[in-house]
Design a protein around this motif. Sequence first.
Motif: not given
Length: 140
Positions: A60-85
Amino acid sequence: MTRIMVFGTFDMLHPGHEDFFRQARSLAPEPHLIVSVARDAVTARVKGNRPRHDEAARLADVAAHELVDEALLGDETGYIAHIIAARPDIIALGYDQDGEYVDHLEADLTAAGLSTKVMRLRAFEPETYKTSKLHERRNR
């Protein structure tokens, strides 16, 4: 529009993070900054302790920052799935980001069929603006 993705825990937003966001945005004339916030369990595993603020509050803090267009949570395991999305055009790594995912990032992006460019950003007063150091100073 150029989709630029950055990663971090963001346990407390400070001028170092703002510089990180500004540097990432400066990589393209029409940036769309996507900030991936690390999950609580991942932070505990990587850093050895849970963040002070839970992932929902940090997101919520990151999403509210004026320089951020989109904030999302990373993956629970691994890391590539949310990057692909997210399909970023550029991934901007902080000066101090390292470890297994950084070591394999470019190969994993290629294997996923992405042509994402990976860039390293410079430090901004790391002796002053690093979350762990700020927490240390507050606890003295």
